[in-house]
Design an enzyme around this catalytic site. Structure first.
Site, short mmCIF file in Angstrom:
data_model
loop_
_atom_site.label_atom_id
_atom_site.label_comp_id
_atom_site.label_asym_id
_atom_site.label_seq_id
_atom_site.Cartn_x
_atom_site.Cartn_y
_atom_site.Cartn_z
N LYS A 153 0.84 -1.20 0.00
CA LYS A 153 0.00 0.00 0.00
C LYS A 153 0.87 1.25 0.00
CE LYS A 153 -3.98 -1.86 2.53
NZ LYS A 153 -4.99 -1.63 1.48
N ASP A 158 -7.81 -3.17 10.34
CA ASP A 158 -8.28 -4.19 9.40
C ASP A 158 -8.73 -5.48 10.11
OD1 ASP A 158 -8.91 -4.59 6.76
OD2 ASP A 158 -6.98 -5.46 6.21
N ARG A 182 -10.47 -11.54 1.55
CA ARG A 182 -11.28 -12.64 0.98
C ARG A 182 -10.53 -13.97 1.05
NH1 ARG A 182 -11.54 -9.31 -4.54
NH2 ARG A 182 -11.25 -7.65 -3.01
N1 BES Z 1 -8.29 -3.75 4.14
C1 BES Z 1 -8.37 -3.35 2.78
C2 BES Z 1 -9.64 -2.57 2.48
C3 BES Z 1 -9.69 -1.17 2.99
C4 BES Z 1 -8.96 -0.16 2.40
C5 BES Z 1 -10.52 -0.86 4.04
C6 BES Z 1 -9.05 1.13 2.88
C7 BES Z 1 -10.62 0.43 4.51
C8 BES Z 1 -9.88 1.42 3.94
C9 BES Z 1 -8.36 -4.57 1.88
O1 BES Z 1 -7.57 -5.62 2.31
C10 BES Z 1 -7.78 -4.12 0.59
O2 BES Z 1 -6.65 -3.75 0.56
N2 BES Z 1 -8.60 -4.15 -0.46
C11 BES Z 1 -8.17 -3.73 -1.76
C12 BES Z 1 -8.72 -4.71 -2.76
C13 BES Z 1 -8.19 -4.50 -4.14
C14 BES Z 1 -6.73 -4.85 -4.19
C15 BES Z 1 -8.98 -5.37 -5.08
C16 BES Z 1 -8.73 -2.34 -1.99
O3 BES Z 1 -9.86 -2.05 -1.60
O4 BES Z 1 -8.01 -1.51 -2.55
ZN ZN Z 2 -7.31 -5.80 4.29
MN MN Z 3 -5.56 -5.42 1.73
#
Ligand code: BES
Ligand code: ZN
Ligand code: MN
Length: 496
Positions: free
Chosen positions: A280, A291, A354
């Protein structure tokens, strides 16, 4: 906080503070009218002079009101009487608690629980009043070296109902409110604790100590070797990059016959999500300690169910791990066989939620669930779609979706349904495995749910994406405890 329920006239209350409402414009609530009568129009005179006209968020603290035994009378502006809806009511109660906290009163009798709200009975008003009071008073300062001490903290709050007839039911509602508030506090504490404290092992310890507190609870914690034996390679593909060993926590409340199918709650417990190799960007990455809010809400909900000793079976299943980059971390393109036998191509290691949930859902089959509800901070896309106001809801069974939406409305912890049509499924196609773990930019919240749905086909299943609702950012940064209220309302409604 010590909560109580009472019926009786305000002028008879021997207390540090009596709290009553004033409506816009300059109209007295029934409790205020009673005080006005014994005080020879003290309130109406003061209102006529313009010191208080009942607008929202106004308040006025009075001492030595004639004819009153109470030390203080706190007037709370309620806005237009006919406009008091659920939201307005919560705000009025919250304002009264904030104002009360500023006084020296150690306890008070609050008549605002008698306000008329369309479609809501005294039980709802009491339950919500208790919840919002605890919500307002919550602080997380266990990691500050200097704790600010309140010399005269509020200890006891009594809510009133119009007559003695309402007392027994309202006391039950108060107990529900208290247990839910305690569950929410636990959820917020777990979530607010940083990832160097709140590790997967820490969550397992917390669940274990909870199981020691309540007789109805039992706990089981699986380690990585045990998960490996079960074939949970999807879950383990996330933890393999981390030094912290993953855990699968199972927390069971047995409140009914063995033959009664349980409600199974599955909570995403990523104690820190760096994104892994698909790392990230650094701004606000600290918030990825949140998370594990799905996991925290499952633990908080099971705790509230146990505190009330509800006559229902509930199982909490919490897959928990860190998501870290390292020499042993999963690489984009790696393919794993999940516990279900389905294979997954990990195209983005940041779509890790997931990957742990699918194995936890497959594991949950052994409980022969009535329903499976998973709760997860799953997608940034959900924050874009719904913001911080509603959790995203997707389900393979519409009656279950309706029940959850209704519970959210009732508990002031709303969700909003997104479609789970087959049309979206093809976005997960992979040339090399049964599916990819990402579905492209479009409808990211839905394709994440589509992924999970493939592991829940045999059951009535719902998915709550709480990425936008589980915590607040900015100056009010902190966990909200959502959606414990929604889940508890759903469970209570299953019993009633
Ligand atoms: N934990 C994150 C989702 C998230 C991001 C929650 C920001 C709250 C704030 C999750 O694991 C994630 O990183 N999801 C990705 C999925 C993508 C790679 C398909 C996302 O949402 O960018
Ligand atoms: Zn996550
Ligand atoms: Mn993630």
């Amino acid at each position: 906080m010590d909560f109580n329920i009472k019926s009786g006239n305000p002028e008879k209350q021997r207390t540090a503070c009596v709290i009553v409402g004033i409506f816009d414009s300059r109209r007295l609530s029934p409790a205020a009218k009673a005080i006005d009568a014994v005080s020879k129009k003290y309130l109406s005179n003061l209102i006529r002079r313009g010191d208080m006209d009942g607008k929202k968020d106004q308040y006025l603290l009075l001492h030595n009101v004639p004819g009153m035994i109470a030390d203080r009378v706190l007037l709370i502006g309620c806005g237009k009487e006919r406009e008091i809806n659920d939201k307005a009511y919560l705000r009025i109660i919250a304002n009264s608690v904030r104002a009360l906290k500023e006084t020296g009163a150690l306890e008070a009798v609050n008549y605002l629980s008698e306000l008329t709200i369309k479609g809501r009975d005294h039980c709802w008003k009491v339950r919500e009043a208790v919840k919002v009071t605890e919500h307002i008073l919550y602080e997380f300062n266990e990691l500050k070296s200097k704790k600010k001490k309140n010399r005269r903290p509020l200890r006891k709050l009594t809510f009133t109902v119009p007559t003695r007839r309402e007392l027994p039911e309202s006391e039950q509602a108060m107990n529900e409110g208290r247990a839910i508030a305690n569950g929410i506090r636990l959820t917020r504490d777990l979530a607010n604790r940083p990832a160097n404290i709140c590790t997967p092992a820490y969550l397992a310890e917390q669940a274990t100590s909870l199981a020691k507190t309540y007789r109805s609870l039992s706990v089981n914690v699986l380690d990585e070797a045990e998960m490996k034996k079960l074939g949970m390679n999807s879950l383990l593909s996330v933890s393999q990059g981390s030094e912290e060993p993953a855990k699968l926590i199972i927390l069971e409340h047995k409140g009914s016959k063995k033959t009664q199918k349980p409600i199974v709650l599955v909570g995403k417990g990523v104690t820190f999500d760096t994104g892994g190799i698909s790392i990230k960007p650094s701004p606000a990455m600290d918030e990825m300690k949140y998370d594990m809010c799905g996991a925290a809400s499952v633990i908080g909900t099971v705790s509230a169910v146990a505190e009330l000793n509800l006559p229902i079976n509930v199982v909490g299943v919490v897959p928990t791990t860190e998501n870290m980059p390292s020499g042993t971390a999963t690489k984009p393109g790696d393919i794993f066989t999940s516990m279900s036998g389905l294979t997954v191509e990990v195209l983005n290691t940041d779509a890790e939620g997931r990957l742990i949930l699918c194995d936890a859902i497959t594991y949950s089959e052994r409980f022969n669930p009535a329903v499976i509800i998973d709760i997860a901070t799953l997608t940034g896309a959900c924050v874009i779609a719904l913001g911080k106001h509603a959790s995203g809801l997707m389900s393979n069974h519409n009656p279950l979706a309706r029940d959850l939406l209704n519970a959210g409305e009732e508990a002031c912890d709303r969700a909003w349904q997104l479609p789970l049509w087959n049309d979206y499924q093809q976005q997960l196609n992979s040339p090399f495995a049964d599916m990819a773990n990402i579905g492209g930019r479009e409808a990211g919240t839905i394709t994440a749910a589509c992924f999970l749905s493939r592991f829940a086909e045999k059951y009535h299943w719902a998915h709550l994406d709480i990425a936008g609702t589980a915590w607040l950012s900015g100056s009010k940064k902190g966990a909200t405890g959502r959606p414990v209220s929604l889940l508890m309302q759903y469970i209570l409604n299953q019993i009633k």
